[in-house]
Write a protein that holds these residues in place. Sequence first.
Motif, mmCIF file in Angstrom:
data_model
loop_
_atom_site.group_PDB
_atom_site.id
_atom_site.type_symbol
_atom_site.label_atom_id
_atom_site.label_comp_id
_atom_site.label_asym_id
_atom_site.label_seq_id
_atom_site.Cartn_x
_atom_site.Cartn_y
_atom_site.Cartn_z
ATOM 1 N N ALA A 1 -47.871 -50.138 2.308
ATOM 2 C CA ALA A 1 -48.588 -50.227 3.582
ATOM 3 C C ALA A 1 -47.676 -50.152 4.786
ATOM 4 C CB ALA A 1 -49.414 -51.515 3.625
ATOM 5 N N LEU A 2 -46.540 -50.816 4.725
ATOM 6 C CA LEU A 2 -45.609 -50.811 5.853
ATOM 7 C C LEU A 2 -44.670 -49.611 5.847
ATOM 8 C CD1 LEU A 2 -44.780 -52.303 8.389
ATOM 9 C CD2 LEU A 2 -43.329 -53.793 6.995
ATOM 10 N N PRO B 1 -46.424 -45.654 7.144
ATOM 11 C CA PRO B 1 -46.523 -45.307 8.567
ATOM 12 C C PRO B 1 -45.190 -45.415 9.303
ATOM 13 C CG PRO B 1 -47.587 -47.420 8.142
ATOM 14 C CD PRO B 1 -47.262 -46.822 6.815
ATOM 15 N N SER B 2 -44.296 -46.283 8.817
ATOM 16 C CA SER B 2 -42.975 -46.376 9.440
ATOM 17 C C SER B 2 -42.200 -45.077 9.248
ATOM 18 C CB SER B 2 -42.182 -47.544 8.839
ATOM 19 O OG SER B 2 -42.798 -48.777 9.118
ATOM 20 N N LEU B 3 -42.266 -44.510 8.048
ATOM 21 C CA LEU B 3 -41.576 -43.252 7.781
ATOM 22 C C LEU B 3 -42.208 -42.106 8.573
ATOM 23 C CD1 LEU B 3 -39.507 -41.553 6.289
ATOM 24 C CD2 LEU B 3 -41.076 -41.441 4.329
ATOM 25 N N HIS C 1 -35.496 -48.812 9.573
ATOM 26 C CA HIS C 1 -36.861 -49.340 9.596
ATOM 27 C C HIS C 1 -36.913 -50.862 9.555
ATOM 28 C CE1 HIS C 1 -36.084 -49.062 5.245
ATOM 29 N NE2 HIS C 1 -36.938 -50.047 5.112
ATOM 30 N N ALA C 2 -36.014 -51.503 8.839
ATOM 31 C CA ALA C 2 -36.038 -52.975 8.790
ATOM 32 C C ALA C 2 -35.807 -53.558 10.178
ATOM 33 C CB ALA C 2 -34.991 -53.491 7.805
ATOM 34 N N PHE C 3 -34.925 -52.926 10.943
ATOM 35 C CA PHE C 3 -34.638 -53.388 12.305
ATOM 36 C C PHE C 3 -35.876 -53.305 13.183
ATOM 37 C CE2 PHE C 3 -33.665 -51.965 16.644
ATOM 38 C CZ PHE C 3 -32.989 -53.075 17.129
ATOM 39 N N PHE C 4 -36.533 -52.132 13.212
ATOM 40 C CA PHE C 4 -37.663 -52.041 14.142
ATOM 41 C C PHE C 4 -38.903 -52.746 13.612
ATOM 42 C CE2 PHE C 4 -37.948 -47.610 12.257
ATOM 43 C CZ PHE C 4 -39.221 -47.673 11.716
ATOM 44 N N GLN C 5 -39.034 -52.888 12.294
ATOM 45 C CA GLN C 5 -40.157 -53.661 11.763
ATOM 46 C C GLN C 5 -40.024 -55.143 12.102
ATOM 47 O OE1 GLN C 5 -40.070 -52.652 7.614
ATOM 48 N NE2 GLN C 5 -40.993 -50.637 7.922
ATOM 49 N N LEU D 1 -35.387 -53.384 20.920
ATOM 50 C CA LEU D 1 -35.966 -52.066 20.683
ATOM 51 C C LEU D 1 -35.674 -51.113 21.843
ATOM 52 C CD1 LEU D 1 -39.450 -52.829 19.061
ATOM 53 C CD2 LEU D 1 -37.407 -51.897 17.971
ATOM 54 N N ALA D 2 -35.711 -51.631 23.072
ATOM 55 C CA ALA D 2 -35.435 -50.775 24.220
ATOM 56 C C ALA D 2 -33.996 -50.262 24.190
ATOM 57 C CB ALA D 2 -35.710 -51.532 25.522
ATOM 58 N N GLU D 3 -33.045 -51.146 23.879
ATOM 59 C CA GLU D 3 -31.650 -50.720 23.802
ATOM 60 C C GLU D 3 -31.442 -49.712 22.665
ATOM 61 O OE1 GLU D 3 -29.501 -54.364 23.470
ATOM 62 O OE2 GLU D 3 -29.553 -54.780 25.633
ATOM 63 N N TYR D 4 -32.130 -49.949 21.560
ATOM 64 C CA TYR D 4 -32.044 -49.037 20.414
ATOM 65 C C TYR D 4 -32.582 -47.659 20.782
ATOM 66 C CZ TYR D 4 -33.319 -47.078 15.835
ATOM 67 O OH TYR D 4 -33.462 -46.266 14.752
ATOM 68 N N LEU D 5 -33.767 -47.625 21.415
ATOM 69 C CA LEU D 5 -34.355 -46.339 21.806
ATOM 70 C C LEU D 5 -33.534 -45.661 22.897
ATOM 71 C CD1 LEU D 5 -36.964 -44.932 20.718
ATOM 72 C CD2 LEU D 5 -36.787 -47.339 20.072
ATOM 73 N N ASP D 6 -32.929 -46.462 23.781
ATOM 74 C CA ASP D 6 -32.101 -45.874 24.825
ATOM 75 C C ASP D 6 -30.910 -45.141 24.215
ATOM 76 O OD1 ASP D 6 -31.473 -45.758 27.830
ATOM 77 O OD2 ASP D 6 -29.607 -46.557 26.997
ATOM 78 N N ARG D 7 -30.314 -45.733 23.183
ATOM 79 C CA ARG D 7 -29.192 -45.047 22.509
ATOM 80 C C ARG D 7 -29.674 -43.744 21.869
ATOM 81 N NH1 ARG D 7 -27.978 -50.382 20.918
ATOM 82 N NH2 ARG D 7 -28.890 -50.046 18.859
ATOM 83 N N LEU D 8 -30.845 -43.786 21.259
ATOM 84 C CA LEU D 8 -31.369 -42.578 20.621
ATOM 85 C C LEU D 8 -31.682 -41.495 21.654
ATOM 86 C CD1 LEU D 8 -33.785 -43.894 17.831
ATOM 87 C CD2 LEU D 8 -31.575 -42.773 17.542
ATOM 88 N N VAL D 9 -32.277 -41.893 22.788
ATOM 89 C CA VAL D 9 -32.565 -40.921 23.836
ATOM 90 C C VAL D 9 -31.263 -40.295 24.334
ATOM 91 C CG1 VAL D 9 -33.387 -40.651 26.210
ATOM 92 C CG2 VAL D 9 -34.766 -41.924 24.557
ATOM 93 N N GLY D 10 -30.210 -41.114 24.459
ATOM 94 C CA GLY D 10 -28.911 -40.586 24.856
ATOM 95 C C GLY D 10 -28.404 -39.553 23.872
#
Length: 411
Positions: A154-155, A158-160, A173-177, A200-209
């Motif tokens: 179940a988890l 949709p995470s993948l 996935h464990a981090f964002f879950q 999560l914001a810092e994580y996504l900011d690194r990915l956007v970079g």
Amino acid sequence: MTTAHSFGTAPADIPDFPAPRSAVCPFDPSPELRNLTRHGPVAPVRSWGDSTPWVVTSHAEQKTLLADPRLSADFSHPGFPSPVDPRHAHAGKTDMSFVGMDDPEHARLRRMVSGAFTVKRIEALRPVVQKMVDGFIDDMLAGPNPADLVQALALPLPSLVISELLGVPYEDHAFFQNNSKDIVSAVTTPEARQAAHTNLAEYLDRLVGEKLAEPGDDLLSKLAELIDAGELTRREAVTMGVLLLLGGHETTANMISLGTLLLLQHPDQLAVIREAEDPRVIATAVEELLRYLSVVHLGRRRTALEDIEIAGRTIRAGDGVILLGELANRDPAVFPDPDRLDLTRDARQHQAFGSGTHHCVGQPLARMELQVIYPTLFRRVPTLRVTEDVARLPFKYDAVIYGLYELPVTW
């Protein structure tokens, strides 16, 4: 913010919100909230001390109000009916992108991601999702028996899917879950909620970079292109990424586990899905499951910008309004015999995804995932059963999104 309403004989008559579900009927809305319908489709409740927002219980009035621009989705309004204690809002305030905005800003940002969730694009992903589902079921069948269906299927599914769509490494996935769990909890401390959002914001900011430097074929890369074009700020892209990552797995994961449990409790209805050869039968069944379960169980929240007359009530400017989809979805005026699960029912008018300009942008993806996972699971594991009594299962009574923390199964 409204502090007094005409309800019964005294302010003490106003019921508390949220009200607990019944452990005897964990799939049904709270009996106390359902009791509100005797006072009409719009009634006040007491929430967080002296706050008395309006609760809208009927399908018709909810649909009308969700389309009314005089109701604001902006979290910053003083009368906004917070899902958490507003006394701690300073420690838990977060930026959730366009879901907490009104038009025209809401429409501007929403358009930047809506193209990724068109029915045509999502249908093109169906074979990929089917392969993912089969892979997770293969792993579950090859692993320990009993298993926890939440962690086995179940988890992760949709995470993948949302990871692939966004361009987020699934190995994280464990981090964002874990951070998502704190964000959707109604009882976590405000400091923990803020920390989860920051993580999560810092994580996504690194990915956007990274996408700005080396774009790929994913949604975050498309947002990075919009940053380069000057159409989007980096912060806006990050907050949209957080929103989509959260929304892309939390609601669907809970629908998978709750729906599986519900179907196992109704073998006659489970047979409709297992034996269906027509995809339209599966699609109809999924709509009924969405109606019946309504996992967004603390309501869609708004603030009145002007006085609104509806159903013989006056919602004053500044009043908070909570639109309870789970009550709209059990409205007998729209769904005859609403407490009966009927997978052949035409339930397409349900409010599981809301309506109006703020309807869930990811609903085509959620529908498709559920249409794949339910028939695949029950055809491949026909002896699936729950190992615990329903009354002993850990339901998410303390979360904004209703579901199960665990679902122990065997086969």
